[in-house]
Design an enzyme around this catalytic site. Structure first.
Site, PDB file in Angstrom:
ATOM      1  N   ARG A  58       0.908  -1.506  -0.417  1.00 57.97           N
ATOM      2  CA  ARG A  58       0.413  -0.290  -0.066  1.00 57.97           C
ATOM      3  C   ARG A  58       0.821   1.173  -0.082  1.00 57.97           C
ATOM      4  NH1 ARG A  58      -3.447  -2.022   4.659  1.00 57.97           N
ATOM      5  NH2 ARG A  58      -1.910  -3.287   4.166  1.00 57.97           N
ATOM      6  N   GLU A  95       5.654  -8.391  16.209  1.00 58.63           N
ATOM      7  CA  GLU A  95       4.957  -8.346  17.239  1.00 58.63           C
ATOM      8  C   GLU A  95       5.596 -10.179  18.218  1.00 58.63           C
ATOM      9  OE1 GLU A  95       1.212  -7.980  18.041  1.00 58.63           O
ATOM     10  OE2 GLU A  95       1.292  -8.126  20.338  1.00 58.63           O
TER      11      GLU A  95
END
Ligand code: AMP
Length: 170
Positions: A58, A95
């Protein structure tokens, strides 16, 4: 025009517990897409940047459109195995686990002024990876811009010392 009206919330995508910010309604509305690029160009009009970097996928959409608007070049940052020429590589923490990004080794010169553009600032992990790539060349980052920022994830902490602009803050 309120750009926020063109962002659609999708619950539990791509996995349980994530509220995904879907930009496709904004992309489909010419006035909203045009306004997004106009606002980003306005924020960075004094940056002096000669290149914009965007990471797939994107970051390509807004980065390339903004490069056209500002009359500067665009540099794609991609996943491993996609760029055909000699590349620089950066591996950064997510993460859970790690991810890797690549850029053509000759895409930037030392000291060249650049902007980094992406759709969403979440944890800042992706931008951290791009900053690793640009520091290998010694490029000067004049700004980092996003359509939107998920401020509760504190991604800005990974960009201390840089000018960060977001058109929408959640
Ligand atoms: P980050 O955690 O800042 O590295 O985010 C990585 C990329 O994932 C961003 O460039 C976004 O394109 C995408 N992303 C992360 N969180 C979201 C979200 N809640 N909605 C839509 N896209 C997201």
């Amino acid at each position: 025009m309120n750009l926020q009206n063109y962002i659609r919330d999708i619950s539990n995508f791509p996995k349980e517990g994530i509220l995904f910010k879907d930009i496709t309604p904004l992309l489909a509305e010419p006035k909203a897409l045009r306004e997004t690029i106009r606002q980003l160009a306005d924020r960075f009009k004094d940056s002096g940047a000669t290149k914009i970097l965007g990471a797939e996928a994107r970051g390509f959409i807004f980065g390339a459109a903004l490069a056209c608007e500002m009359g500067v070049g665009f540099i794609p940052v991609r996943k491993p195995g996609k760029l055909p020429h000699k590349t620089l590589t950066a591996t950064y923490k997510l993460e859970y686990g790690t991810d890797t990004l690549c850029m053509h080794a000759d895409a930037l010169r030392a000291g060249e002024k650049i902007l980094i553009i992406d759709d969403v600032l979440a944890t800042g992990g992706t931008i951290g990876g791009i900053l690793q790539l640009t520091s290998q060349v010694g490029a000067e980052i004049t700004g980092i811009g996003f359509l939107m920022e998920l401020s509760f994830l504190n991604g800005r902490e990974k960009m201390l010392g840089h000018r960060v602009e977001s058109l929408i803050t959640f």
